[in-house]
Design an enzyme around this catalytic site. Structure first.
Site, PDB file in Angstrom:
ATOM      1  CG  HIS A 122      -1.945   0.984   1.348  1.00 55.49           C
ATOM      2  ND1 HIS A 122      -1.682   2.287   1.718  1.00 55.49           N
ATOM      3  CD2 HIS A 122      -3.292   0.914   1.155  1.00 55.49           C
ATOM      4  CE1 HIS A 122      -2.817   2.967   1.745  1.00 55.49           C
ATOM      5  NE2 HIS A 122      -3.816   2.167   1.402  1.00 55.49           N
ATOM      6  CG  ASP A 199       0.350  -2.440   6.242  1.00 54.52           C
ATOM      7  OD1 ASP A 199      -0.604  -2.618   7.022  1.00 54.52           O
ATOM      8  OD2 ASP A 199       0.254  -1.776   5.194  1.00 54.52           O
ATOM      9  CD  GLN A 202      -6.735  -4.631   3.591  1.00 50.05           C
ATOM     10  OE1 GLN A 202      -7.653  -5.439   3.547  1.00 50.05           O
ATOM     11  NE2 GLN A 202      -6.932  -3.330   3.591  1.00 50.05           N
ATOM     12  CE  LYS A 225      -8.014  -0.726   6.194  1.00 52.84           C
ATOM     13  NZ  LYS A 225      -7.940  -0.779   4.748  1.00 52.84           N
ATOM     14  CB  CYS A 363      -3.747   3.202  -1.621  1.00 48.66           C
ATOM     15  SG  CYS A 363      -4.847   4.598  -1.339  1.00 48.66           S
TER      16      CYS A 363
END
Length: 405
Positions: A122, A199, A202, A225, A363
Site C-alpha cells: 500500500h 503492515d 488487511q 478494518k 492505493c
C-alpha cells in the site's frame, strides 16, 4: 460450532439499509469494515456516561475513562500476544504507525544503509520509506512480484546483505488478497541484523497474529478494518526498539519533566502518545477485538474461505473476466477486470443496484503498473457477508457488463 451468519448480521444495523432502493450488499470490507451494535453501544456509553480526559485527572470520570482506556490496551496486548502492555502504542491508524517508525529511524540510518519494501505494498508502506531515504541517504530496494501476485522470495534473498537495516512488508495485500510468507521474511531479515515492520491492516480482520511467535519488531494495524471505529490504530513494537526510537511528537502526556533548560520523556507507552488521545476510539478498539474473538478467528477464516471460493468460481464463469492475484494462499479479496470495460464504470453501475465495491488502484499503483492496467474492481468479503449476497453481486455484475458492452 455451527456458523450462524444470519444471527451475526443482526449485530450490524447498517446491513438493513437500502441503497438506490436496493438492499445494501457491502463488499468493500478491505477499505473499512462495518461496526456491530456492541461496539456502537460502547461508543455511546462513553460519551453518555464518562467522557473525560485521561491519566491526569483525579475526579471519578477521568479515573473511569483511564481505566477503560488502559483495559483496552491490555485487551489488544493479549490479542496480539505482546509481551508487555506498554509495547502497544495507540495511534490514529496504520499510516500514523508507519510514519512514527519511519520518523524514529531517521536518526538511526545513514548513507549506504539499505531498506527493503515489497512490490505488493500500500502507498502507506512505500511513501514514508521514500521520505526516510531522502532524509538519510539510505537506499530503497524492492522485492519483486510474480504474475500470480506473489513475492519472489529468491529475489528477496539476493537483496539482503549486511547493509540491510529495515524490511517492510504487508501481511496481506489489500489489492490482491495475497497472504505473504512473513515468518520466512522476518527470519531472513533477522539473519542479517535487520529490523522488520509488518503492515497488518488487511490481515487483522481475517487472522490472529502472534507477535511473539512471529518475532516481529513492529506490527501495525487500524481498528476500522476490525469492526472498530475510524481514527484509531496500533503500533506494536518490541520494547527494546521503542526505547531506541525518539518520540514522534512533542507535547503533553509524553513528558516526565519540562523546563526551559531540558525536557525528559515519559516511559513507554506515553513517550509516543503526545496530546489528548482518542479515548473513545481506544476503548471501542478493545471492544471490537472482544467482539471478533467471541466469534473466533478460526471460524471467521473458515467461513470467509468458503465465500472466497464460491465468489471466485462464480466470477470465472463470466466471459472475459480476469482475476488479478491468484495466489493459492490468499484471503477474501478478489480484484478483477472485464474485457476493456473501465472498472470505474462497472463500480458506478453496481452502486445503482445496491452493490458496494471498490474501484481504482487501491492505493497500490505499483501493482497496477506491473499488470499494465489503470485499476481493478475489488470485491472484499467479511464474515457477515453471505453467498446470497454474492449471487446478487454476480447478477448485478452481469447486468452491468451487458449495459457497457
Amino acid at each position: 460450532m455451527v456458523f450462524d451468519v444470519e444471527s451475526i448480521r443482526k449485530d450490524f444495523p447498517i446491513l438493513n439499509r437500502k441503497v438506490n432502493g436496493k438492499p445494501l450488499v457491502y463488499l468493500d470490507n478491505a477499505a473499512t469494515s462495518q461496526t456491530p451494535q456492541q461496539v456502537i453501544d460502547v461508543i455511546v456509553d462513553y460519551y453518555s456516561n464518562y467522557n473525560a480526559n485521561i491519566h491526569r485527572g483525579v475526579h471519578a470520570l477521568s479515573q473511569e475513562a483511564t481505566d477503560a482506556y488502559e483495559n483496552a490496551r491490555r485487551t489488544i496486548q493479549s490479542h496480539f500476544n505482546a509481551k508487555h502492555p506498554h509495547e502497544i502504542i495507540f495511534t490514529s491508524g496504520t499510516t500514523h504507525s508507519i510514519n512514527m517508525v519511519a520518523n524514529g529511524f531517521a536518526s538511526l540510518l545513514k548513507k549506504g544503509d539499505e531498506i527493503i519494501v515489497s512490490a505488493l505494498e500500500h502507498h502507506s508502506n512505500i511513501v514514508p520509506w521514500q521520505m526516510l531515504c531522502e532524509k538519510t541517504g539510505a537506499t530503497l530496494k524492492v522485492i519483486p512480484m510474480s504474475s500470480e501476485g506473489e513475492l519472489i522470495i529468491s529475489e528477496y534473498d539476493k537483496l539482503l546483505n549486511e547493509n540491510t537495516k529495515l524490511v517492510f512488508v504487508n501481511h496481506i495485500s489489500n489489492a490482491l488478497g495475497t497472504i505473504n510468507p512473513i515468518e520466512n521474511i522476518i527470519d531472513k531479515a533477522h539473519n542479517v541484523g535487520a529490523a522488520v515492520l509488518i503492515d497488518g491492516a488487511q490481515a487483522c480482520p481475517h487472522l490472529k497474529p502472534d507477535v511473539q511467535k512471529l518475532n516481529v519488531d513492529f506490527y501495525v494495524c487500524s481498528a476500522h478494518k476490525i469492526c472498530g471505529p475510524t481514527g484509531i490504530g496500533m503500533l506494536y513494537g518490541k520494547e527494546e526498539w521503542l526505547q531506541k526510537l525518539p518520540p514522534y511528537q512533542g507535547g503533553g502526556e509524553m513528558i516526565a519533566e519540562v523546563s526551559f533548560d531540558k525536557t525528559t520523556y515519559a516511559d513507554l507507552p506515553h513517550k509516543f502518545e503526545a496530546g489528548t488521545p482518542n479515548v473513545c476510539g481506544g476503548i471501542a478498539f478493545g471492544a471490537a477485538i472482544d467482539y471478533m474473538n467471541t466469534i473466533g478467528f478460526g471460524t471467521i477464516a473458515q467461513y470467509e474461505d468458503e465465500l472466497l471460493e464460491y465468489a471466485t468460481n462464480e466470477l470465472l464463469q463470466i466471459q472475459e473476466l480476469k482475476i488479478y492475484g491468484t495466489s493459492a494462499n490468499k484471503t477474501s479479496v478478489i480484484s478483477f477486470n472485464v474485457g476493456n470495460i473501465h472498472p470505474y464504470d462497472l463500480g458506478t453501475l453496481l452502486d445503482k443496484m445496491g452493490i458496494a465495491v471498490r474501484t481504482g488502484h487501491h492505493c497500490a499503483q505499483p501493482i497496477m503498473d506491473f499488470y499494465k492496467i489503470p485499476g481493478t474492481v475489488r470485491a472484499s468479503f467479511m464474515f457477515y457477508n453471505t453467498k446470497e449476497e454474492i449471487d446478487l453481486f454476480i447478477s448485478a455484475l452481469k447486468k452491468s457488463i451487458m449495459m457497457l458492452s
